[in-house]
Design a protein around this motif. Sequence first.
Motif, PDB file in Angstrom:
ATOM      1  N   GLU A   5     -26.059   7.334  20.525  1.00 55.19           N
ATOM      2  CA  GLU A   5     -26.448   8.672  19.571  1.00 55.19           C
ATOM      3  C   GLU A   5     -25.151   9.084  19.193  1.00 55.19           C
ATOM      4  O   GLU A   5     -25.030  10.046  18.091  1.00 55.19           O
ATOM      5  CB  GLU A   5     -26.833   9.765  20.525  1.00 55.19           C
ATOM      6  N   MET A   6     -23.895   8.450  19.346  1.00 55.82           N
ATOM      7  CA  MET A   6     -22.811   8.888  18.927  1.00 55.82           C
ATOM      8  C   MET A   6     -22.515   8.257  17.392  1.00 55.82           C
ATOM      9  O   MET A   6     -23.164   6.988  17.144  1.00 55.82           O
ATOM     10  CB  MET A   6     -21.367   8.410  19.660  1.00 55.82           C
ATOM     11  N   PRO A   7     -22.086   9.122  16.413  1.00 55.47           N
ATOM     12  CA  PRO A   7     -21.807   8.512  15.059  1.00 55.47           C
ATOM     13  C   PRO A   7     -20.825   7.528  15.132  1.00 55.47           C
ATOM     14  O   PRO A   7     -19.794   7.407  16.010  1.00 55.47           O
ATOM     15  CB  PRO A   7     -21.775   9.656  14.250  1.00 55.47           C
ATOM     16  N   SER A   8     -20.927   6.468  14.309  1.00 61.16           N
ATOM     17  CA  SER A   8     -19.712   5.610  14.174  1.00 61.16           C
ATOM     18  C   SER A   8     -18.651   6.120  13.381  1.00 61.16           C
ATOM     19  O   SER A   8     -18.910   7.090  12.737  1.00 61.16           O
ATOM     20  CB  SER A   8     -20.396   4.337  13.305  1.00 61.16           C
ATOM     21  N   LYS A   9     -17.639   5.610  13.404  1.00 61.42           N
ATOM     22  CA  LYS A   9     -16.227   5.869  12.907  1.00 61.42           C
ATOM     23  C   LYS A   9     -16.582   5.606  11.435  1.00 61.42           C
ATOM     24  O   LYS A   9     -16.708   4.586  11.050  1.00 61.42           O
ATOM     25  CB  LYS A   9     -15.139   5.362  13.614  1.00 61.42           C
ATOM     26  N   THR A  10     -15.759   6.405  10.615  1.00 59.85           N
ATOM     27  CA  THR A  10     -15.629   6.245   9.298  1.00 59.85           C
ATOM     28  C   THR A  10     -14.303   6.450   8.915  1.00 59.85           C
ATOM     29  O   THR A  10     -13.583   7.360   9.116  1.00 59.85           O
ATOM     30  CB  THR A  10     -16.492   7.067   8.264  1.00 59.85           C
ATOM     31  N   ARG A  11     -13.566   5.245   8.354  1.00 59.96           N
ATOM     32  CA  ARG A  11     -12.277   5.383   8.020  1.00 59.96           C
ATOM     33  C   ARG A  11     -11.723   5.319   6.536  1.00 59.96           C
ATOM     34  O   ARG A  11     -12.440   4.535   5.976  1.00 59.96           O
ATOM     35  CB  ARG A  11     -11.339   4.109   8.875  1.00 59.96           C
ATOM     36  N   VAL A  12     -10.949   6.154   6.229  1.00 61.38           N
ATOM     37  CA  VAL A  12     -10.581   6.247   4.817  1.00 61.38           C
ATOM     38  C   VAL A  12      -9.242   6.317   4.583  1.00 61.38           C
ATOM     39  O   VAL A  12      -8.348   6.760   5.130  1.00 61.38           O
ATOM     40  CB  VAL A  12     -11.174   7.543   4.043  1.00 61.38           C
TER      41      VAL A  12
END
Length: 425
Positions: free
Chosen positions: A233-240
């Motif tokens: 249920e935890m959102p995945s990381k998005t790296r920028v």
Amino acid sequence: PEGCEYRGYQLAGIKYALEREGTYFADEMGLGKTIEAIGLINALPKVSRVLVVTKASLKIQWHRELTLWLTRPMTVGIADAQCFPSTDVVVINYDITHKYGKKLEFMWDMVILDEAHYCKNRRARRSKSILGYKPSRKELAEGMQSTSGIPARYRIALSGTPLENSTIEIFPVLNYLCPAKFPSRWKFESQFFYGSSNGFGYKVEGVKDFEKLQKYLRETCVIRRLKRDVAKEMPSKTRVIVNLDTKGIEQIVKREREVEQSHAKTMVEAQAEYELAKCVEDDVFKSAIGKLRVRCKVAFEEMAKVRHEDAVAKVPKVIEEIEADIEERGNSKILVFAHHADVLEAMHSHFPKSVLYSGAESNQSKRQALVDRFQNDLECGPFFGSIRAAGEGLNLTAASLVGFAEEDWVPSKMLQCEDRAHRIG
């Protein structure tokens, strides 16, 4: 406890540990290793004396978690440089364990090593006092004493990053947890690693079979689960990567690139000389090692200096980016990490309601108050933290955006910083 609940994988972890005298909880950061360890205390009625070894900055947090999750009437105390409490559970930091050798040498029911990768160097003072150390013949001749380590009926290690730099680092902790299965470094290396003798000892160069090693670790004492497998249920990381305008700091950026390229070439040459020297007499080989070490040191120091200059120069641009993020999100709940104190202070001074968490503040109660303020005060933010001081163990789930004004030399340190926000809760 009433109002608290374990997740299925946490119960499975506790069950796994109940079947062993030594267990390494290597679950990914943010999955609740602390409460798994406390659950083990709850599940073992015969455990009445417990020692928790952790970082100084996490002692108060451990006290809170123990107070919340213990289901048996056990007293909890925190040790410091002046006092060792006579409580059922004692929480102590790594840096002072050597001061209490006599008090730690009797048999504990359970010893818990939090952030156990702090003991990866078996020659470090903290490792000798906690894990024990058997000196070589040369060290014995020089007067070094052997140490037996802290004895315990149950031994627990916790770390989300058990292998920070290389696989062999895990051995000292494994040897403490399961001495029968991991009796000697030489046996461990010869069984799972390949390498070569360089005249000064055996140099490990790689793992023979990762699957075989992992299977053996899991069967003996190591348990590791990843967020993507057990906390879906935890959102995945998005790296920028945020590209900043270099206007005004072109010369500093150019200088950093030049230093990087120059030392890359120098290091290749030094490494080649070192490899060639393996085939010739000892004096030439020793000389090559000496040159390689000197060049590494010079390269590191010069690169560190120019990176510092770069970081200071880009502070105004980083501040602009933070302000844009705050405006876009409508709140200042952002974590921003950096390495240098003056970089952190410059950013902190620009935001009057921000928090600065660094090694400069040694009082652990004040450090915890900073965390509580950021977590509970809606107006407080951003949180500016030192990568090394604030990167481990803290719960900063009020934020979901994490930024780095500087990078660390060790990538796993940055993963730990990210996971102050990317965790259960």
